[in-house]
Design an enzyme around this catalytic site. Structure first.
Site, short mmCIF file in Angstrom:
data_model
loop_
_atom_site.label_atom_id
_atom_site.label_comp_id
_atom_site.label_asym_id
_atom_site.label_seq_id
_atom_site.Cartn_x
_atom_site.Cartn_y
_atom_site.Cartn_z
N TYR A 119 23.27 42.22 -24.41
CA TYR A 119 21.87 41.99 -24.02
C TYR A 119 20.94 43.10 -24.48
O TYR A 119 19.98 43.44 -23.80
CB TYR A 119 21.76 41.82 -22.49
CG TYR A 119 22.91 41.10 -21.86
CD1 TYR A 119 23.14 39.75 -22.12
CD2 TYR A 119 23.80 41.75 -21.02
CE1 TYR A 119 24.21 39.08 -21.56
CE2 TYR A 119 24.87 41.10 -20.45
CZ TYR A 119 25.08 39.75 -20.72
OH TYR A 119 26.15 39.10 -20.16
N HIS A 120 21.19 43.65 -25.69
CA HIS A 120 20.38 44.77 -26.18
C HIS A 120 19.78 44.49 -27.56
O HIS A 120 19.92 45.31 -28.47
CB HIS A 120 21.23 46.04 -26.24
CG HIS A 120 21.78 46.48 -24.92
ND1 HIS A 120 22.87 47.32 -24.80
CD2 HIS A 120 21.39 46.19 -23.65
CE1 HIS A 120 23.14 47.53 -23.52
NE2 HIS A 120 22.25 46.85 -22.81
N PRO A 121 19.10 43.36 -27.78
CA PRO A 121 18.51 43.12 -29.10
C PRO A 121 17.39 44.11 -29.39
O PRO A 121 16.63 44.49 -28.50
CB PRO A 121 17.98 41.68 -28.99
CG PRO A 121 17.70 41.51 -27.52
CD PRO A 121 18.77 42.29 -26.82
#
Length: 518
Positions: A456-458
């Site tokens: 969840y770290h774009p």
């Protein structure tokens, strides 16, 4: 007419709205596509996975990922006040100083570690003992977790048995080691940017917040951004900005909005009937922290039973107990090869079953230990699916596209296998639930391809340099900036929420031409 319009009330947008509206002589509009953050599950830390695939989530899917044998991956993103800070695991990690110094060395002037540290400190209200590495009095409460699950203590002990040092503070002098994470929690509840920044600012008459309004494009007069076009429940709206429009919509939505507004790869825009205002590599350079986990069944009670009436009362009356768990309570930073200048792997451990990208049913007592690749060399892309603004963008991360990434993930799984086989954790393992069938390099890579998903770290899709300048102004136009994780030239080593908040704190000063805090 507003002075500033901010698109996206997430980790960055709420910070900007609070900081810019400190000047009572300006009018600020904050626009959010999703609803208010009023669901109970948003504020109860252990309930975070209940927000996935709901109205509070953009519900994005990747394209078929070639490196994962054509599998698509679920890409949760917060769609509410607070954005992803209202549905993340609340881990407070700044990244490694080498990340920011590398940004500066590559041309992102004034984004080195010494430049950004004052903004981390200004944002923070640290609830621990006095430390030169932490700030106090800021809007963002940072504290130790109030849930210390015995399975997580067992993980920390097992990692030490495997030779990894205990670390009291991952935001201190060095990241390496294992321990409990600091969390963005206040009195046992989530402290999102909506809670910490936006709520206190809502009493200001010069700040308006519009929820349920999706931005469809930026409006221009010549080369100057003059406002935004919105869709609110089927009703088209226009709002004008006298000074600036700021996109804070995240690493997927900010590039989509730029492209819908004619800023992006000219050839691709033309294919959708959009005339390019500025030809820029918007959407390129997409990065993420890919993650793979081992899950074990256990006879030790897990968070499966966290929602008991007694635990609910404990949370409500004292702000303590299992429901305060951020799920990823412990972990660590590791170097999988000798000679690395900084960690290349981050571990998160959870005292509950976590599988099928966080969407799998929790049916038994279990725990998960997972590793994320911190320095991916693979690069993905965000592009338009359609010129219709409501259409989801095409998101292709190209996970495991390079041999370097594949080899690192295989080494990461071996690190997990080593730790989980140590006595302190071995005694809690009843049976394997998600585990490689073969321990050869080929078998481990097959496991990684099957189980890998986002952490969840774009980041990186509107990077400083190719798309925006070091003051975060979009090249080729006036009055338009991007302020979110998409401006990172490279994704930082660690969870990206705290760095995104820092970016917004610094951007607020850049917009106002204020000096950096001392």
């Amino acid at each position: 007419m507003y002075d500033y319009i901010i698109v996206g009330a997430g980790s960055a947008g709420c910070v900007l709205a609070a900081r810019l509206s400190e000047d009572e002589d300006v009018r600020v509009l904050l626009v959010e596509a999703g609803p208010p953050d009023d669901a109970r599950e948003i504020h109860v830390p252990a309930a975070l996975a209940k927000l996935f695939q709901t109205k509070y989530d953009w519900r994005y899917l990747s394209e078929c990922e070639p490196g994962l044998d054509g599998r698509r991956r679920v890409l949760p993103r917060g769609r509410m006040l607070g954005g992803s800070s209202s549905m993340n695991a609340m881990v407070y990690i700044r990244g490694n100083r080498r990340d920011y110094d590398a940004w500066a060395a590559a041309g992102a002037e004034q984004w080195g570690w010494d430049d950004v540290l004052p903004y981390f400190l200004r944002a923070e209200d640290f609830q621990g003992p006095p430390s030169p590495w932490h700030g106090t009095g800021g809007p963002l409460t940072v504290s130790e977790g109030r849930s210390r699950h015995p399975l997580m203590a067992a993980y920390v002990a097992a990692a030490q048995e495997a030779g990894h040092p205990l670390t009291a503070d991952f935001n201190g002098p060095e990241q390496d080691g294992v321990g409990h994470y600091h969390l963005t929690q206040r009195d046992g509840l989530r402290c999102s940017t909506a809670v910490g920044y936006l709520r206190p600012a809502l009493t200001r008459p010069n700040l308006d917040v519009l929820t349920g309004a999706q931005c469809t494009r930026v409006l221009f007069d010549g080369d100057r951004a003059t406002g935004v076009e919105l869709d609110r429940g089927g009703e088209p709206l226009r709002r004008r900005a006298e000074r600036e429009v700021v996109l804070a919509a995240g690493a997927y939505n900010s590039p989509q909005l730029l492209m819908l507004s004619g800023i992006g790869p000219a050839g691709e825009l033309a294919a959708h009937g959009i005339t390019a205002r500025v030809d820029l590599p918007v959407g390129e350079n997409l990065q993420d922290h890919p993650h793979v986990g081992l899950t074990f069944l256990t006879d030790t009670p897990s968070l499966l039973t966290a929602e008991s009436p007694d635990n609910v009362r404990q949370l409500e009356s004292h702000g303590t107990g299992p429901l305060t768990s951020n799920v990823g309570e412990v972990g660590g930073f590791h170097r999988t090869l000798d000679g690395l200048e900084a960690p290349d792997i981050q571990v998160h451990a959870t005292p509950v079953m976590f599988h099928e990208e966080g969407l799998g049913a929790v049916t038994d007592h279990a725990f998960m230990v997972g590793a994320a690749l911190l320095t991916p060399t693979s690069r993905g892309k965000v592009s338009l699916r359609s010129a219709i603004p409501s259409a989801q963008p095409r998101i292709l991360h190209r996970y495991l596209a390079t041999e370097e990434d594949r080899a690192t993930m295989v080494r990461a799984v071996r690190l997990l296998l080593d730790i989980t086989d140590r006595p302190s954790l071995r005694k809690h393992r009843r049976a394997d639930f998600r585990h490689p069938a073969s321990l050869t390099d080929e078998g481990l890579l097959d496991f990684v391809r099957r189980e890998l998903h986002t952490l969840y770290h774009p980041a990186g899709s509107c990077a400083i340099g190719p798309v925006v300048d070091p003051r975060l102004r979009v090249h080729g136009v006036r009055g338009l900036r991007v302020v979110d994780a998409s401006v990172m030239p490279t994704v930082v080593r660690g969870n990206t929420n705290a760095p995104t908040i820092m970016i917004a704190e610094k951007a607020a000063d850049l917009i106002r031409d204020l000096p950096a805090p001392v």
